[in-house]
Design a protein around this motif. Structure first.
Motif, PDB file in Angstrom:
ATOM      1  N   THR A   1       0.831  -1.198   0.000  1.00 30.83           N
ATOM      2  CA  THR A   1       0.000   0.000   0.000  1.00 30.83           C
ATOM      3  C   THR A   1       0.871   1.256   0.000  1.00 30.83           C
ATOM      4  O   THR A   1       1.905   1.308   0.664  1.00 30.83           O
ATOM      5  CB  THR A   1      -0.915   0.020   1.234  1.00 30.83           C
ATOM      6  OG1 THR A   1      -1.719  -1.168   1.233  1.00 30.83           O
ATOM      7  CG2 THR A   1      -1.835   1.234   1.215  1.00 30.83           C
ATOM      8  N   TYR A   2       0.464   2.242  -0.762  1.00 31.87           N
ATOM      9  CA  TYR A   2       1.143   3.542  -0.795  1.00 31.87           C
ATOM     10  C   TYR A   2       0.081   4.620  -0.910  1.00 31.87           C
ATOM     11  O   TYR A   2      -1.111   4.328  -1.050  1.00 31.87           O
ATOM     12  CB  TYR A   2       2.122   3.618  -1.967  1.00 31.87           C
ATOM     13  CG  TYR A   2       1.490   3.426  -3.327  1.00 31.87           C
ATOM     14  CD1 TYR A   2       1.030   4.514  -4.071  1.00 31.87           C
ATOM     15  CD2 TYR A   2       1.333   2.156  -3.872  1.00 31.87           C
ATOM     16  CE1 TYR A   2       0.445   4.346  -5.316  1.00 31.87           C
ATOM     17  CE2 TYR A   2       0.753   1.968  -5.111  1.00 31.87           C
ATOM     18  CZ  TYR A   2       0.308   3.068  -5.835  1.00 31.87           C
ATOM     19  OH  TYR A   2      -0.277   2.888  -7.053  1.00 31.87           O
ATOM     20  N   LYS A   3       0.491   5.862  -0.836  1.00 32.68           N
ATOM     21  CA  LYS A   3      -0.436   6.987  -0.907  1.00 32.68           C
ATOM     22  C   LYS A   3      -0.238   7.742  -2.213  1.00 32.68           C
ATOM     23  O   LYS A   3       0.840   8.281  -2.466  1.00 32.68           O
ATOM     24  CB  LYS A   3      -0.252   7.910   0.288  1.00 32.68           C
ATOM     25  CG  LYS A   3      -0.697   7.284   1.608  1.00 32.68           C
ATOM     26  CD  LYS A   3      -0.620   8.270   2.758  1.00 32.68           C
ATOM     27  CE  LYS A   3      -1.138   7.650   4.048  1.00 32.68           C
ATOM     28  NZ  LYS A   3      -1.074   8.612   5.181  1.00 32.68           N
ATOM     29  N   LEU A   4      -1.287   7.763  -3.012  1.00 33.83           N
ATOM     30  CA  LEU A   4      -1.258   8.451  -4.301  1.00 33.83           C
ATOM     31  C   LEU A   4      -1.394   9.951  -4.085  1.00 33.83           C
ATOM     32  O   LEU A   4      -2.210  10.405  -3.287  1.00 33.83           O
ATOM     33  CB  LEU A   4      -2.400   7.931  -5.172  1.00 33.83           C
ATOM     34  CG  LEU A   4      -2.315   8.137  -6.680  1.00 33.83           C
ATOM     35  CD1 LEU A   4      -1.127   7.404  -7.257  1.00 33.83           C
ATOM     36  CD2 LEU A   4      -3.609   7.655  -7.336  1.00 33.83           C
ATOM     37  N   PHE A   5      -0.560  10.728  -4.790  1.00 37.26           N
ATOM     38  CA  PHE A   5      -0.564  12.203  -4.723  1.00 37.26           C
ATOM     39  C   PHE A   5      -0.149  12.732  -3.357  1.00 37.26           C
ATOM     40  O   PHE A   5      -0.483  13.856  -3.001  1.00 37.26           O
ATOM     41  CB  PHE A   5      -1.940  12.784  -5.092  1.00 37.26           C
ATOM     42  CG  PHE A   5      -2.477  12.305  -6.396  1.00 37.26           C
ATOM     43  CD1 PHE A   5      -1.759  12.483  -7.557  1.00 37.26           C
ATOM     44  CD2 PHE A   5      -3.700  11.654  -6.470  1.00 37.26           C
ATOM     45  CE1 PHE A   5      -2.247  12.037  -8.774  1.00 37.26           C
ATOM     46  CE2 PHE A   5      -4.209  11.203  -7.673  1.00 37.26           C
ATOM     47  CZ  PHE A   5      -3.472  11.400  -8.836  1.00 37.26           C
ATOM     48  N   GLN A   6       0.583  11.943  -2.584  1.00 36.23           N
ATOM     49  CA  GLN A   6       1.051  12.430  -1.295  1.00 36.23           C
ATOM     50  C   GLN A   6       2.099  13.518  -1.497  1.00 36.23           C
ATOM     51  O   GLN A   6       2.976  13.409  -2.372  1.00 36.23           O
ATOM     52  CB  GLN A   6       1.659  11.286  -0.475  1.00 36.23           C
ATOM     53  CG  GLN A   6       2.078  11.687   0.926  1.00 36.23           C
ATOM     54  CD  GLN A   6       2.728  10.541   1.672  1.00 36.23           C
ATOM     55  OE1 GLN A   6       3.493   9.780   1.089  1.00 36.23           O
ATOM     56  NE2 GLN A   6       2.429  10.399   2.942  1.00 36.23           N
TER      57      GLN A   6
ATOM     58  N   ILE B   1      -4.040   9.583  -1.325  1.00 37.40           N
ATOM     59  CA  ILE B   1      -5.127   8.613  -1.411  1.00 37.40           C
ATOM     60  C   ILE B   1      -4.549   7.200  -1.290  1.00 37.40           C
ATOM     61  O   ILE B   1      -3.681   6.831  -2.093  1.00 37.40           O
ATOM     62  CB  ILE B   1      -5.878   8.756  -2.747  1.00 37.40           C
ATOM     63  CG1 ILE B   1      -6.383  10.204  -2.905  1.00 37.40           C
ATOM     64  CG2 ILE B   1      -7.023   7.758  -2.841  1.00 37.40           C
ATOM     65  CD1 ILE B   1      -6.934  10.489  -4.288  1.00 37.40           C
ATOM     66  N   PRO B   2      -4.954   6.399  -0.315  1.00 41.35           N
ATOM     67  CA  PRO B   2      -4.416   5.037  -0.194  1.00 41.35           C
ATOM     68  C   PRO B   2      -4.667   4.211  -1.456  1.00 41.35           C
ATOM     69  O   PRO B   2      -5.768   4.222  -2.005  1.00 41.35           O
ATOM     70  CB  PRO B   2      -5.172   4.466   1.014  1.00 41.35           C
ATOM     71  CG  PRO B   2      -5.619   5.658   1.783  1.00 41.35           C
ATOM     72  CD  PRO B   2      -5.898   6.723   0.768  1.00 41.35           C
ATOM     73  N   CYS B   3      -3.639   3.518  -1.901  1.00 36.33           N
ATOM     74  CA  CYS B   3      -3.740   2.712  -3.127  1.00 36.33           C
ATOM     75  C   CYS B   3      -2.778   1.536  -3.017  1.00 36.33           C
ATOM     76  O   CYS B   3      -1.746   1.630  -2.347  1.00 36.33           O
ATOM     77  CB  CYS B   3      -3.414   3.578  -4.347  1.00 36.33           C
ATOM     78  SG  CYS B   3      -3.597   2.732  -5.934  1.00 36.33           S
TER      79      CYS B   3
END
Length: 371
Positions: free
Chosen positions: A102-107, A125-127
């Motif tokens: 899991t990573y965060k999109l647009f962080q 956003i979690p992705c």
């Protein structure tokens, strides 16, 4: 826009621009492109070579691209090589847009905290979707794994964020200083010019390599990666802006004698307004070309700093500290996949910027624009 057409007709400049576009898109989207978290180790996966991709199972049937769970076996004491153990009973198919860590999109995080620590401005956003990956226990390590069993390809992509952004941040710091000092020195002349140019000459005499080595010896090892990043930018910018100021000063000496500058002076315009609004824009051609040729120097500087212990330190990746394993002779012989990818990327990036810079120089040359 004649210069734009001349630039598009230059195949080497197009090649450089294409390489840079690919590199920057890849590192910006590193969380998505990389199949694994760059900090997560794999079980019994230390120093694995690039994963072999199979198309047929052990019975000879075509089942599509897949890999098998691979771990390191015992080490040969005479040669230093390790036996690879593959579990052929558990094929793991390769898939596009596979689910993984899991990573965060647009962080968005920036080093703007009270101690220049990373502060999260936008949580993201979690992705968990990645460009490619495997289904099952097998891992796809395109460039093998490092000593801590972390995927080298993922670390290379995330390390590119630092190595490629440091040049952009560096010129954002050094170029305004060089432009302003050179513009003021050339426009006012007299004692202002003498004082500023003597300062520039003093800075240009400082041996940058010895300065960096001295700083590496006195700075505390407890600095965070964000603090080290800012430190690298400050050091390299402090050394880099002086040369640009001298060139800008020479251009301003000739520009200030032109009629439109004298007309602005006659109308009583503020000197600093004239410098910023009328004089410095006339140096745009040189600045654009210098930008494309200066960014590689920051990238190389980061690599050298990481190599001598002043730059980004593990576990945080950068192309410089990924290349530091080249100091181990056994790595050069037994694990070359840890060395040539970061070295090749640094070479290609520097070459791409130089090709683009040469193309811009030819396209923006006033003599070529008249033909």
């Amino acid at each position: 826009m004649n210069w734009w057409h001349k630039l598009k007709k230059n195949p080497l400049a197009r090649l450089g621009a294409l390489l840079l576009l690919i590199f920057y898109v890849a590192v910006i989207a590193a969380d998505f492109v990389a199949p694994y978290n760059p900090y997560d180790p794999q079980l019994d996966g230390s120093l694995l070579p690039p994963t072999r991709i199979y198309w047929q199972n052990q019975a000879g049937q075509f089942i599509g691209p897949h890999v098998y769970p691979t771990t390191q076996g015992p080490t040969d004491l005479e040669t230093g090589k390790r036996e690879l153990k593959r579990d052929f009973s558990k094929p793991s198919p390769l898939r596009l847009f596979a689910r993984g860590s899991t990573y965060k999109l647009f962080q968005l995080r920036l080093p703007i905290g009270p101690n220049f620590d990373l502060v999260e401005l936008f949580g993201g956003i979690p992705c968990d979707v990645h460009l490619f990956g495997t289904v099952g226990e097998g891992k796809i390590n395109l460039l093998g794994t490092d000593e801590q069993a972390r995927d080298q390809f993922s670390r290379l992509l995330h390390g590119g964020r630092i190595s490629l952004s440091i040049g952009l941040v560096g010129i954002a710091v050094s170029f305004p200083i060089g432009l302003l000092v050179g513009g003021i020195s050339g426009y006012f002349g007299g004692w202002t010019d003498a004082v500023l140019m003597r300062l520039v000459e003093v800075l240009m005499t400082i041996p940058s390599l010895y300065l960096l080595v001295a700083l590496a010896a006195v700075l505390p090892p407890s600095l965070t990666s964000a603090q080290r990043f800012l430190l690298i930018v400050v050091i390299t910018s402090f050394i880099d802006w002086a040369g640009m100021a001298r060139v800008i000063r020479g251009q301003v000496l000739s520009i200030k004698e032109r009629e439109f500058i004298q007309a602005s002076q006659a109308m009583g315009a503020n000197p600093f307004y004239i410098i910023i609004r009328h004089v410095l824009p006339q140096t745009a051609t040189y600045v654009i070309i210098r930008t494309t040729l200066a960014i590689p120097s920051f990238i190389v500087a980061e690599s050298v700093l990481s190599l001598i212990g002043l730059g980004i330190q593990p576990p945080d990746p950068s192309w410089g500290n990924l290349l530091s394993v080249a100091t181990n002779a056994s790595m050069l012989v037994l694990q070359p996949w840890l060395i040539w990818p970061p070295a090749l990327l640094i070479i290609l990036t520097v070459l791409a910027f130089n090709l683009l810079g040469d193309g811009l120089r030819d396209a923006l040359d006033p003599r070529s624009l008249q033909r």
